[in-house]
Design an enzyme around this catalytic site. Structure first.
Site, short mmCIF file in Angstrom:
data_model
loop_
_atom_site.label_atom_id
_atom_site.label_comp_id
_atom_site.label_asym_id
_atom_site.label_seq_id
_atom_site.Cartn_x
_atom_site.Cartn_y
_atom_site.Cartn_z
N GLY A 101 3.76 -7.74 5.01
CA GLY A 101 4.04 -8.57 3.97
C GLY A 101 2.83 -9.73 4.10
N GLY A 102 3.08 -10.95 3.14
CA GLY A 102 2.56 -12.26 3.37
C GLY A 102 2.84 -12.94 4.58
N THR A 155 4.69 -8.49 9.75
CA THR A 155 4.59 -6.82 9.45
C THR A 155 5.61 -6.29 10.32
OG1 THR A 155 1.99 -7.20 10.11
CG2 THR A 155 2.93 -5.15 10.52
N ASP A 202 13.38 -14.37 -3.60
CA ASP A 202 12.17 -13.51 -3.76
C ASP A 202 12.91 -12.02 -3.96
OD1 ASP A 202 9.57 -12.70 -3.92
OD2 ASP A 202 9.20 -11.86 -1.83
#
Length: 757
Positions: A26-27, A30, A143
């Site tokens: 992801g941003g 990991t 999110d």
């Protein structure tokens, strides 16, 4: 380990977590599948990216990573991916989480494209259940999107990535690829104000549900800036556009979650879940089975007619709205300067409202035609209409002033004789013309006065002088019956009052029947009631705080405390109205005094509704008992008999010539006396007859021997060949020696016989 993304398989972190394989990236971190070798279980381990850990804002990311890890770990819910551990390895922070066997919702959406209402509402329900646990402990996900909603191998929802979205979005906001994956679900307030709220999570859930049912998100764009702009400045279209056959109640629920204004959504996930359960209880079976089958529309942009939102049917206007609509329509046709120059503000609008309203149907812009209301004729028009037509010589009269379609008799009544100009009678004709003009002017002034008077009435006493109390959207009014504003949702009705411009004051009160946040009553009370604009009046709204709560005193079971001495009064003073006490259930107690509480249900310290039942059991104090027979029993037998009745024995001992040693001689309470648990009884236990050691007095003088034995308590008898005045007078023999009873069984002193010589 210098780079999380390149962590080799088999690497062991902290001597415990062995990396198996990479799962996702992801941003911010990991994710790897790993084995917890200490507990022998499969886990997921999320390791922060090196560029974040080594960047200029490292401390900020690490602090948020750890803080949010603690927040996520505090949430206990089967629909939340659990956090087991956190730590740092070679400068990189990591989280150890529950490993979920399954796929994420995005995978299922790619496979199925659209979902049935049943599947959608089940997934939404479980997602809201997980979020409600988070919201209760003050954690906002920030999110929610299909990628973060996992479906385990049993098909149940487990939410992941708690708390990381905020830090990740700030770190990679310039990354178009990542933002596109998130922006489609971001709430407007998060985009515009960076404001993270529970309602923002609900917005994301609503967008996800919209996509599951329609097969496409409501807003699409290749440009992330355009996409977020749409979320901020456009309302989410109704699901009835792409799904015209879906149950409107489902569409309304999704619309409630995706409302653009924060306050227009449910307060949190618990409230949204309650609303969903109410919807589920009333949804018919065919509605559960609906699934959109038109896959061709899945690629159609939202702005196209295929999924344009359907307009809601207009609500019937109230009396005040009708008057206002008439004023709005006619004010455009009546010049503002038609009111007197010194008239108060609003007179021109009042005059306009006094005229017949124009039609309110809206036509296309190119074809709109306003029907002007009929006006009183002005002086010029009247004079023109009343001027005689110039006829040929010999035509002395002409009928004028008749309106189109007026009866001939009416026209004849309004006929004016026109003198023949050929007669040279110019002066009389001018006089008659002047009279007509004066009459018309007078008529105009009368009409103006009437209109002005109507305007003044409209402004000071009529519809312009008050507001009309509007009807809440969630209250149904019966025709020709009073319709009180009660049980309406205050947050929605407040918006209605604000839009209408009606001033209001709010107070709160408890209610046993009206839910928290709903309206108990208003003043004025009923829909359609008037609120004066001229006397600084306002609507007083009483909003429910829900059922009043009360707390059972913590010390109510302590009989020495004020609450414990009179528990029923203490509960009522604490605010409880439903205190139950059944004397038949009261019990005797050895330790709790009479009138004190033996038990309270629910437990002390519990907070609950004031009208909830609280059951109290009181003590009747020590139980009365009858004194048993103990005299003549052995000490052990007597103590057992008293103990069985919760009586205490105080034992003392005495010599007894008649009672055997160890038996009870007497008791302080007589047989049959009434005693109570805990009372004490004094017992006197026999030590047996008193003994004394008889000395050897043989050879002593008679008098000395007698005196010595009598001092010990014995009775002495002498006998012999000689009396006391014998030659010798010495004791030749004695009847007893050694240990001898002092008294016989009758209580008389034991007799010792001395033989004197």
């Amino acid at each position: 380990m210098t780079e999380a993304a390149n962590a080799p398989e088999g690497l062991v972190i902290e001597g415990r977590y062995r990396i198996v394989r990479k799962i996702a990236e992801g941003g911010m971190a990991t994710v790897y599948q790993a084995v917890d070798e200490r507990l022998d279980r499969t886990v997921a381990i999320k390791i922060m990216h090196t560029q974040l850990a080594q960047g200029p804002h490292r401390d900020q990311f690490v602090e948020r990573f750890r803080r949010e890890a603690k927040s996520a770990a505090a949430i206990a819910n089967p629909h939340i991916v659990q956090v087991y551990d956190t730590g740092e390895y070679q400068g990189l922070d990591y989280l150890v989480m529950e490993y979920v066997h399954g796929v994420n919702l995005r995978h299922e959406m790619n496979v199925q494209h659209t979902f049935s209402v049943r599947e959608t509402l089940r997934i939404v329900s479980e997602t809201l259940d997980g979020l409600s646990a988070a919201h209760r402990v003050g954690v906002v996900h920030r999110d929610i999107k299909p990628e973060n909603i996992l479906l385990n191998d049993r098909g149940h929802v487990q939410i992941t990535d708690f708390g990381l979205a905020k830090a990740a979005s700030q770190a990679t906001l310039s990354s178009t690829g990542m933002l596109l994956g998130t922006a489609a679900y971001l709430a407007p307030e998060m985009i515009e104000h960076n404001q993270a709220t529970p309602q923002g999570d609900l917005y994301s859930v609503g967008i996800t549900a919209w996509e599951m049912l329609a097969g496409v998100v409501p807003f699409t764009s290749d440009n992330p800036v355009t996409l977020v702009f749409k979320h901020v400045h456009e309302d989410v279209p109704s699901l009835l556009g792409p799904c015209p056959d879906i149950d409107p109640a489902v569409a309304r629920f999704v619309a409630h979650l995706t409302a653009r204004a924060v306050d227009a959504r449910p307060a949190d996930a618990s409230e949204a879940l309650r609303e969903l359960r109410e919807l589920s209880a009333t949804l018919p079976i065919p509605s559960w089975q609906y699934r959109r089958q038109d896959d061709a529309a899945a690629d159609t942009p939202v702005g196209s007619p295929a999924i344009a939102p359907l307009p809601a049917p207009p609500a019937p206007p109230t009396a005040g709205e009708t008057a206002q609509a008439a004023a709005d329509e006619t004010s455009a046709a009546v010049p503002a300067d038609s009111a007197p120059a010194d008239a108060p503000a609003g007179i021109a609008e009042a005059q306009a409202a006094a005229q017949p309203p124009a039609p309110t149907q809206t036509l296309p812009a190119a074809a709109q035609t306003r029907v002007m209301p009929q006006q009183a004729a002005g002086p010029t028009d009247a004079a023109t209409r009343m001027m005689p037509a110039v006829g040929r010589s010999g035509e002395s009269t002409q009928v004028i002033g008749a309106q189109d379609g007026a009866p001939a008799d009416d026209a004849a009544d309004n006929a004016v004789e026109a003198p023949d100009v050929s007669d040279g009678a110019t002066a009389p004709r001018r006089k008659r013309r002047r009279a007509v003009v004066i009459a018309v002017v007078a008529a105009v002034l009368v009409v103006a006065a009437a209109v002005g008077g109507a305007g003044l009435w409209w402004y000071f006493r009529g519809p312009g002088s008050y507001w009309t109390l509007p009807q809440p959207t969630d209250v149904t009014c019966a025709e020709n019956e009073a319709c009180p504003v009660t049980n309406a949702d205050w947050s929605e009705y407040e918006s209605t009052l604000k839009v209408a411009g009606i001033p209001y004051t709010v107070k709160e009160d408890y209610s046993d029947t009206v839910a928290e946040g709903d309206i108990i009553a208003t003043s004025p009370a009923n829909v359609g009631d008037h609120v004066s604009k001229r006397n600084d009046e306002s609507v007083t709204v009483t909003v429910s705080r829900g059922v009043r709560q009360a707390t059972i005193p913590d010390d109510i079971l302590d009989p020495t405390s004020d609450a414990g001495k009179d528990p029923i009064s203490a509960l009522r003073s604490a605010g409880f109205d439903n205190v139950t006490h059944d004397e038949a259930d009261d019990e005797y107690s050895l330790t709790v005094p009479e009138g004190a509480a033996l038990s309270v249900s629910p437990d002390p310290g519990t907070t609950l509704d004031h009208n909830a039942e609280v059951v109290v059991t009181l003590s009747k104090g020590p139980m009365p008992v009858t004194m048993p027979t103990v005299v003549g029993l052995t000490q052990d037998e007597a103590e057992s008999a008293l103990s069985a009745l919760n009586l205490a024995a105080n034992v003392s001992e005495e010599y007894s010539d008649s009672v055997a040693q160890g038996e009870v001689i007497s008791a302080s309470a007589n047989e049959g006396d009434e005693l109570h648990w805990g009372d004490s009884v004094d017992l006197v236990v026999s030590r047996g007859p008193q003994m004394a050691s008889v000395p050897n007095v043989v050879g002593q003088s008679r008098d000395s021997a007698v005196q010595q034995l009598e001092q010990l308590g014995f009775s002495v008898k002498t006998e012999g060949l000689f009396d006391g005045n014998g030659i010798l007078g010495l004791v030749q023999q004695q009847s007893a020696t050694g240990s001898t009873r002092l008294r016989d069984t009758s209580g008389n002193p034991t007799v010792i016989t001395l033989t004197i010589v």
